[in-house]
Design an enzyme around this catalytic site. Structure first.
Site, short mmCIF file in Angstrom:
data_model
loop_
_atom_site.label_atom_id
_atom_site.label_comp_id
_atom_site.label_asym_id
_atom_site.label_seq_id
_atom_site.Cartn_x
_atom_site.Cartn_y
_atom_site.Cartn_z
N LEU A 140 -15.09 5.26 -3.48
CA LEU A 140 -13.66 4.94 -3.45
C LEU A 140 -13.26 3.81 -4.39
CD1 LEU A 140 -11.17 5.86 -1.70
CD2 LEU A 140 -11.38 3.62 -0.65
N HIS A 145 -11.77 11.94 1.64
CA HIS A 145 -11.76 10.56 2.11
C HIS A 145 -11.60 10.42 3.62
CE1 HIS A 145 -11.18 6.31 1.85
NE2 HIS A 145 -9.97 6.35 2.35
N HIS A 195 -8.41 11.39 -1.24
CA HIS A 195 -7.87 10.15 -1.79
C HIS A 195 -7.76 10.32 -3.30
CE1 HIS A 195 -7.55 5.93 -2.87
NE2 HIS A 195 -7.47 5.59 -1.60
N PHE A 214 0.86 -1.18 0.00
CA PHE A 214 0.00 0.00 0.00
C PHE A 214 0.90 1.23 0.00
CE2 PHE A 214 -4.58 0.97 1.23
CZ PHE A 214 -5.13 -0.03 0.46
N ARG A 254 -2.48 10.60 6.33
CA ARG A 254 -2.55 9.22 6.80
C ARG A 254 -2.11 8.26 5.70
NH1 ARG A 254 -6.41 4.89 6.38
NH2 ARG A 254 -7.78 6.19 5.12
N GLN A 297 -7.88 14.52 4.09
CA GLN A 297 -7.24 13.73 3.03
C GLN A 297 -8.16 13.58 1.81
OE1 GLN A 297 -6.41 9.26 3.36
NE2 GLN A 297 -4.37 10.14 3.38
N ARG A 356 -0.82 9.50 -0.60
CA ARG A 356 -2.06 9.91 -1.25
C ARG A 356 -2.09 11.38 -1.61
NH1 ARG A 356 -6.23 6.41 2.53
NH2 ARG A 356 -5.70 4.44 1.51
N GLU A 392 -6.81 1.70 -2.93
CA GLU A 392 -5.38 1.74 -3.25
C GLU A 392 -4.86 0.33 -3.53
OE1 GLU A 392 -3.76 4.63 -0.67
OE2 GLU A 392 -1.83 3.65 -0.59
C1 LIG Z 1 -14.52 3.34 1.01
C2 LIG Z 1 -13.51 3.40 2.12
C3 LIG Z 1 -12.51 2.46 2.19
C4 LIG Z 1 -11.57 2.51 3.23
N1 LIG Z 1 -10.60 1.55 3.28
C5 LIG Z 1 -9.71 1.56 4.30
C6 LIG Z 1 -8.72 0.54 4.40
O1 LIG Z 1 -8.64 -0.37 3.59
N2 LIG Z 1 -7.85 0.60 5.43
C7 LIG Z 1 -7.89 1.59 6.37
O2 LIG Z 1 -7.08 1.60 7.28
N3 LIG Z 1 -8.85 2.56 6.29
C8 LIG Z 1 -9.76 2.57 5.30
N4 LIG Z 1 -10.72 3.54 5.24
C9 LIG Z 1 -10.86 4.48 6.35
C10 LIG Z 1 -11.57 3.77 7.50
O3 LIG Z 1 -12.57 2.93 7.00
C11 LIG Z 1 -12.21 4.75 8.48
O4 LIG Z 1 -11.30 5.75 8.81
C12 LIG Z 1 -12.62 4.00 9.73
O5 LIG Z 1 -13.44 2.92 9.42
C13 LIG Z 1 -13.29 4.90 10.75
O6 LIG Z 1 -13.71 4.09 11.81
P1 LIG Z 1 -14.32 4.70 13.13
O7 LIG Z 1 -14.57 3.57 14.06
O8 LIG Z 1 -13.51 5.84 13.58
O9 LIG Z 1 -15.71 5.32 12.65
P2 LIG Z 1 -16.96 4.63 11.89
O10 LIG Z 1 -16.72 3.27 11.44
O11 LIG Z 1 -17.44 5.60 10.90
O12 LIG Z 1 -18.04 4.61 12.99
C14 LIG Z 1 -18.63 5.79 13.45
C15 LIG Z 1 -19.81 5.40 14.30
O13 LIG Z 1 -20.28 6.54 15.01
C16 LIG Z 1 -21.69 6.62 14.88
N5 LIG Z 1 -22.07 8.01 15.07
C17 LIG Z 1 -21.62 9.10 14.41
N6 LIG Z 1 -22.21 10.20 14.91
C18 LIG Z 1 -23.05 9.79 15.89
C19 LIG Z 1 -23.95 10.46 16.76
N7 LIG Z 1 -24.12 11.78 16.72
N8 LIG Z 1 -24.66 9.72 17.63
C20 LIG Z 1 -24.53 8.36 17.67
N9 LIG Z 1 -23.69 7.68 16.88
C21 LIG Z 1 -22.97 8.40 16.00
C22 LIG Z 1 -21.95 6.06 13.50
O14 LIG Z 1 -23.30 5.71 13.36
C23 LIG Z 1 -21.00 4.88 13.51
O15 LIG Z 1 -21.58 3.81 14.22
C24 LIG Z 1 -11.65 3.52 4.19
C25 LIG Z 1 -12.65 4.48 4.11
C26 LIG Z 1 -13.58 4.42 3.09
C27 LIG Z 1 -14.62 5.47 2.98
#
Ligand SMILES: Cc1cc2nc3c(=O)[nH]c(=O)nc-3n(C[C@H](O)[C@H](O)[C@H](O)COP(=O)(O)OP(=O)(O)OC[C@H]3O[C@@H](n4cnc5c(N)ncnc54)[C@H](O)[C@@H]3O)c2cc1C
Length: 603
Positions: A250, A380, A236, A121, A415, A234, A309, A253
């Site tokens: 998306l 992203h 992407h 990556f 990142r 970021q 990126r 990568e």
């Molecule tokens: C298409 C895509 C592919 C990706 N691929 C990769 C990868 O291969 N490798 C990598 O390292 N990263 C990747 N990323 C980035 C990564 O997926 C995210 O940064 C990561 O999943 C964020 O996780 P999190 O637990 O912080 O938040 P999230 O998984 O977004 O969870 C947030 C949670 O908070 C809740 N929430 C938000 N606001 C409130 C509120 N006001 N009240 C109650 N609940 C709330 C939401 O409902 C959700 O349950 C990718 C991102 C995308 C968009």
């Protein structure tokens, strides 16, 4: 105070993505009572979309890898604005977190001898991403969710938190509503972990899900916490650009990691034209060497398509601006060309990149095993977020913790791919552990009835207004404006204009009205989210104005060079005593000598 239901927990986790579920597991295993709140259904958080993999120096594919190389890669990628302590903890602890996930049931792709397979990556020196095809996030969420529900915790699905509650300086809980019925709820808690994800919905073109309205960032800000690195958004390099309805989705990568190359309309691999000096000795000189790298040749250096990126996104923008772009304003990403190199290429692509194959086939009628994809930058990931203590993840509000994309520190100015999923595991676990410790030493705080009444009043205000304008119009105008004026290339004049526009949007947001009742009313939900989007947009713009240089994901047309002076501090934002947004420069703590030496050795 209007009617509401009250719930009591030791640790309340807001968010059920990777960070939230990992935090909840750790807190529950520490023996405290845990509640988890999520805006969507359990298993549907944004993490489910993650594709390419989890970065961890397991050294299964290349035994030269180690936490030291991962640490140096992360710091270089973040242009040395990262919290070095978080980068150190992350690099050291990620391998154990991945193995733990496997022990809890995650079925990773395997090497021929049965170990967890790792892929290349951008910005990672060695193949480092543990993955499950291109559906790694789904496997992570499935595993964590399965594990969590057996630990015993209360899950509040389709609930939205609209305010954090405080008892004096410390956290006392949260206030929110259930989206199905629109009923209000008070959640009393000794400790609260914010794990609400990112802010991508502040921009028009984004890979992010509807949940990404910056709620955690805004909740923390209004509760008095500091936020850091908000200028670093970021973009992407590879999002879909055609047809218009799918713009921004998306393209992992992983496509480039498997040998995909970027070409302009003339068929030229333009990434060879601009290789930053900091990466020159790690980047291949020839197409042949780049290909060998993607096929696991340990003596080859990575192709320029796997540079960081921020750089790849700007190179694509340059090609488009200088008239060498694809028909719909992007460039071509070609994985089909590998049929010249390997037998059964089509089957190989479908096996390695199943989601990409289906995504393009179904959404754009393109078969990526025979044709190139059209791609361009998409909003992203948010590097900025709640400033936390690197070890415990506690913010400067006692009892308020943050982890995952809504936290800040690990990634600095940019990142590296794969470093988010590992961030969720390492710091989700730490947040849960320290939140449980904190909760064990506290009693429940007193909830201030006036605070609850004020939050209720604010939430219900859109129903009271007889306005012609709904929240969607303001939301769309804000997204267009942020994309145009605070996007991938920035300058002072445009950002000052952006601040003026945000002021106008705030006035309009105070006037928007919604129709209907409180039961599953998307207009109402949007009116509430809009306030968060406005708060984070202002933070991004003010921080971006303050950083008068170009570094990582932040590029200023009026200050196109990196400036060493700006490499010595982070930009920190806090709500001032008169409710004004305060922007400060805070020096980065001195890095210990042994970590400095690692960085020097890896140059
Ligand atoms: C298409 C895509 C592919 C990706 N691929 C990769 C990868 O291969 N490798 C990598 O390292 N990263 C990747 N990323 C980035 C990564 O997926 C995210 O940064 C990561 O999943 C964020 O996780 P999190 O637990 O912080 O938040 P999230 O998984 O977004 O969870 C947030 C949670 O908070 C809740 N929430 C938000 N606001 C409130 C509120 N006001 N009240 C109650 N609940 C709330 C939401 O409902 C959700 O349950 C990718 C991102 C995308 C968009």
């Amino acid at each position: 105070m209007a009617e509401h239901l009250t719930h009591e927990h030791d640790v309340l986790v807001i968010g059920a993505g990777g960070a939230g579920l990992r935090a909840a597991a750790e807190a529950a295993m520490a023996g405290v009572k845990v509640g988890v709140i999520t805006k969507s259904l359990l298993g549907k958080a944004h993490t489910v979309m993650a594709e390419g993999g989890i970065a961890a120096a397991l050294a299964n594919v290349d035994d030269r890898d180690s936490w030291r190389v991962h640490f140096a890669d992360t710091m270089r990628g973040g242009q040395y604005l990262n919290s070095w302590r978080m980068a150190e903890l992350h690099a050291k602890e990620a391998p154990a977190c991945v193995r733990e996930l496997e022990a809890w049931g995650a079925v990773f792709d395997r090497t021929a001898d049965g170990r967890i397979l790792q892929r290349n990556f951008g910005g990672h020196r060695y193949p480092r991403l543990a993955h499950v095809g291109d559906r790694t996030g789904l496997e992570m969420i499935r595993t964590l969710q399965d594990h969590d529900i057996h630990l015993g915790m209360d899950v509040f699905m389709e609930y939205t938190v609209v305010a954090l509650l405080k008892d004096g300086d410390r956290i006392a809980g949260a206030f929110g509503y259930d989206r199905e019925r629109g009923r209000f709820h008070v959640f009393r808690a000794k400790a609260v972990v914010l794990a609400t994800g990112g802010i991508g919905r502040a921009f028009k073109i984004t890979s992010n899900s509807w949940e990404y309205t910056g709620d955690g960032h805004a909740l923390a800000y209004h509760a008095g916490a500091s936020l850091m690195d908000m200028e670093f958004v970021q973009f992407h390099p590879t999002g879909m650009i055609w047809p218009p309805s799918v713009r921004g989705i998306l393209v992992t990568e992983g496509v480039r990691g498997e040998g995909g190359v970027l070409r302009n309309k003339d068929g030229r691999r333009f990434m060879f034209d601009d290789i930053p000096p900091t990466y020159a000795n790690q980047t291949s000189d020839t197409e042949e060497e780049g290909w060998r790298y993607t096929q696991g040749d340990k003596n080859a250096r990575r192709p320029p398509e796997l540079l960081t990126r921020d750089h790849v996104a700007r190179c694509i923008r340059r090609e488009v601006r200088e008239g060498r772009g694809s028909p719909h304003g992007g460039v071509f990403l070609d994985i089909a060309w590998i049929q010249d190199r390997i037998p059964n290429a089509a089957e190989h692509i479908k096996k390695k990149l199943p989601s990409m194959y289906h995504q393009f086939k179904q959404l754009a009628d393109i078969d990526i095993t025979v044709e190139p994809m059209e791609v361009g930058p998409t909003t992203h990931y948010m590097m900025g977020g709640v400033r936390v203590d690197p070890d415990s993840q506690m913010s400067d509000v006692p009892g308020l913790f943050a982890a995952g994309e809504c936290g800040a520190g690990l990634h600095g100015a940019n990142r590296l791919g794969g470093n988010s999923l590992s961030d969720l595991l390492v710091f989700g676990k730490r947040a849960g552990q320290y939140a449980a410790c904190y909760a064990k030493e506290q009693s429940l705080g007193v909830v201030n009835a006036d605070e609850v009444t004020a939050a209720e009043k604010q939430a219900l205000a859109p129903f009271e207004r007889d306005s012609a304008e709904g929240p969607y119009a303001v939301q769309h105008a804000l997204q267009d404006m942020m994309q145009d004026l605070v996007g991938i290339v920035r300058q002072e004049r445009e950002m000052l204009l952006a601040l003026e526009r945000i002021r106008e949007f705030k006035t309009r947001a105070q006037l928007v009205g919604v129709q209907g009742n409180r039961e599953y009313n998307p207009g109402w939900h949007t009116a509430i989210d809009l306030n968060n989007l406005l708060t984070v947009s202002e933070m991004v713009t003010r921080a971006a104005l303050e950083r008068k240089e170009s570094r990582g994901a932040h590029f200023r047309d009026d200050f196109p060079a990196k400036d060493d002076h700006f490499g010595s501090f982070n930009i920190v934002i806090r709500k001032g005593p008169g409710a004004q947004m305060e922007v400060r420069r805070e020096p980065i703590p001195q890095m210990p000598l042994e970590l400095k030496q690692i960085i020097e050795e890896m140059k």
